[in-house]
Motif scaffolding. Structure first.
Motif, PDB file in Angstrom:
ATOM      1  N   ALA A 112     -15.367   1.239   9.361  1.00 46.86           N
ATOM      2  CA  ALA A 112     -14.484   0.902   8.311  1.00 46.86           C
ATOM      3  C   ALA A 112     -13.851  -0.724   8.430  1.00 46.86           C
ATOM      4  O   ALA A 112     -13.936  -1.244   9.562  1.00 46.86           O
ATOM      5  CB  ALA A 112     -13.375   1.745   8.089  1.00 46.86           C
ATOM      6  N   PRO A 113     -13.449  -1.470   7.400  1.00 47.81           N
ATOM      7  CA  PRO A 113     -12.781  -2.929   7.598  1.00 47.81           C
ATOM      8  C   PRO A 113     -11.717  -2.761   8.850  1.00 47.81           C
ATOM      9  O   PRO A 113     -11.181  -1.963   8.917  1.00 47.81           O
ATOM     10  CB  PRO A 113     -12.451  -3.062   6.213  1.00 47.81           C
ATOM     11  CG  PRO A 113     -12.517  -1.878   5.503  1.00 47.81           C
ATOM     12  CD  PRO A 113     -13.236  -0.820   6.175  1.00 47.81           C
ATOM     13  N   ALA A 171      -7.755  -4.640   6.282  1.00 49.75           N
ATOM     14  CA  ALA A 171      -7.132  -3.210   5.400  1.00 49.75           C
ATOM     15  C   ALA A 171      -5.692  -3.689   5.027  1.00 49.75           C
ATOM     16  O   ALA A 171      -5.128  -3.181   3.904  1.00 49.75           O
ATOM     17  CB  ALA A 171      -7.233  -2.162   6.407  1.00 49.75           C
ATOM     18  N   ALA A 172      -4.989  -4.266   6.044  1.00 47.54           N
ATOM     19  CA  ALA A 172      -3.704  -4.652   5.743  1.00 47.54           C
ATOM     20  C   ALA A 172      -3.624  -5.544   4.619  1.00 47.54           C
ATOM     21  O   ALA A 172      -2.721  -5.719   3.489  1.00 47.54           O
ATOM     22  CB  ALA A 172      -2.887  -5.169   6.723  1.00 47.54           C
ATOM     23  N   ALA A 218      -4.127  -3.929   1.078  1.00 44.21           N
ATOM     24  CA  ALA A 218      -3.045  -3.065   1.096  1.00 44.21           C
ATOM     25  C   ALA A 218      -1.960  -3.824   0.394  1.00 44.21           C
ATOM     26  O   ALA A 218      -1.245  -3.473  -0.453  1.00 44.21           O
ATOM     27  CB  ALA A 218      -2.547  -2.136   2.087  1.00 44.21           C
ATOM     28  N   GLU A 219      -1.727  -5.034   0.971  1.00 46.37           N
ATOM     29  CA  GLU A 219      -0.875  -5.823   0.588  1.00 46.37           C
ATOM     30  C   GLU A 219      -0.991  -6.554  -0.960  1.00 46.37           C
ATOM     31  O   GLU A 219      -0.340  -6.599  -2.052  1.00 46.37           O
ATOM     32  CB  GLU A 219      -0.673  -7.209   1.282  1.00 46.37           C
ATOM     33  CG  GLU A 219       0.261  -6.744   2.869  1.00 46.37           C
ATOM     34  CD  GLU A 219       0.156  -8.007   3.631  1.00 46.37           C
ATOM     35  OE1 GLU A 219      -0.061  -9.217   3.137  1.00 46.37           O
ATOM     36  OE2 GLU A 219       0.572  -7.973   4.645  1.00 46.37           O
ATOM     37  N   GLU A 220      -2.400  -6.949  -1.277  1.00 42.20           N
ATOM     38  CA  GLU A 220      -2.611  -7.151  -2.340  1.00 42.20           C
ATOM     39  C   GLU A 220      -2.582  -6.305  -3.533  1.00 42.20           C
ATOM     40  O   GLU A 220      -1.973  -6.320  -4.656  1.00 42.20           O
ATOM     41  CB  GLU A 220      -4.080  -7.553  -2.367  1.00 42.20           C
ATOM     42  CG  GLU A 220      -4.677  -8.111  -3.693  1.00 42.20           C
ATOM     43  CD  GLU A 220      -3.977  -9.403  -4.252  1.00 42.20           C
ATOM     44  OE1 GLU A 220      -4.314  -9.663  -5.328  1.00 42.20           O
ATOM     45  OE2 GLU A 220      -3.408 -10.059  -3.378  1.00 42.20           O
ATOM     46  N   ALA A 221      -2.849  -4.921  -3.036  1.00 39.28           N
ATOM     47  CA  ALA A 221      -2.581  -3.858  -4.094  1.00 39.28           C
ATOM     48  C   ALA A 221      -1.108  -3.550  -4.453  1.00 39.28           C
ATOM     49  O   ALA A 221      -0.654  -3.442  -5.580  1.00 39.28           O
ATOM     50  CB  ALA A 221      -3.243  -2.487  -3.479  1.00 39.28           C
TER      51      ALA A 221
END
Length: 63
Positions: free
Chosen positions: A9-10, A15-16, A19-22
């Motif tokens: 996985a990334p 991944a962080a 998640a911040e962009e989302a």
């Protein structure tokens, strides 16, 4: 040569960042809502016209 870690996985930082962009996009959507829709519900939908209609309504300067 590929190893078992190549298909993992990334990474945690990637991944962080995702998640911040989302979360940022969610906050923007909460504040500003959607951009304008393509068309409103009271806007009439154009009728499908065949080539005949366009031929009949061609301006004279398009000979």
């Amino acid at each position: 040569m590929t190893g078992p870690d190549d298909t993992a996985a990334p990474s945690a930082p990637a991944a962080a960042a995702d998640a911040e962009e989302a979360a940022r996009r969610r906050r923007l959507a909460e504040v500003f809502g959607d951009v304008l829709p393509e068309s409103s519900s009271d806007e009439p939908r154009p009728a499908a016209r065949g080539d005949e209609w366009y031929e009949e309504n061609r301006p004279p300067h398009h000979g």
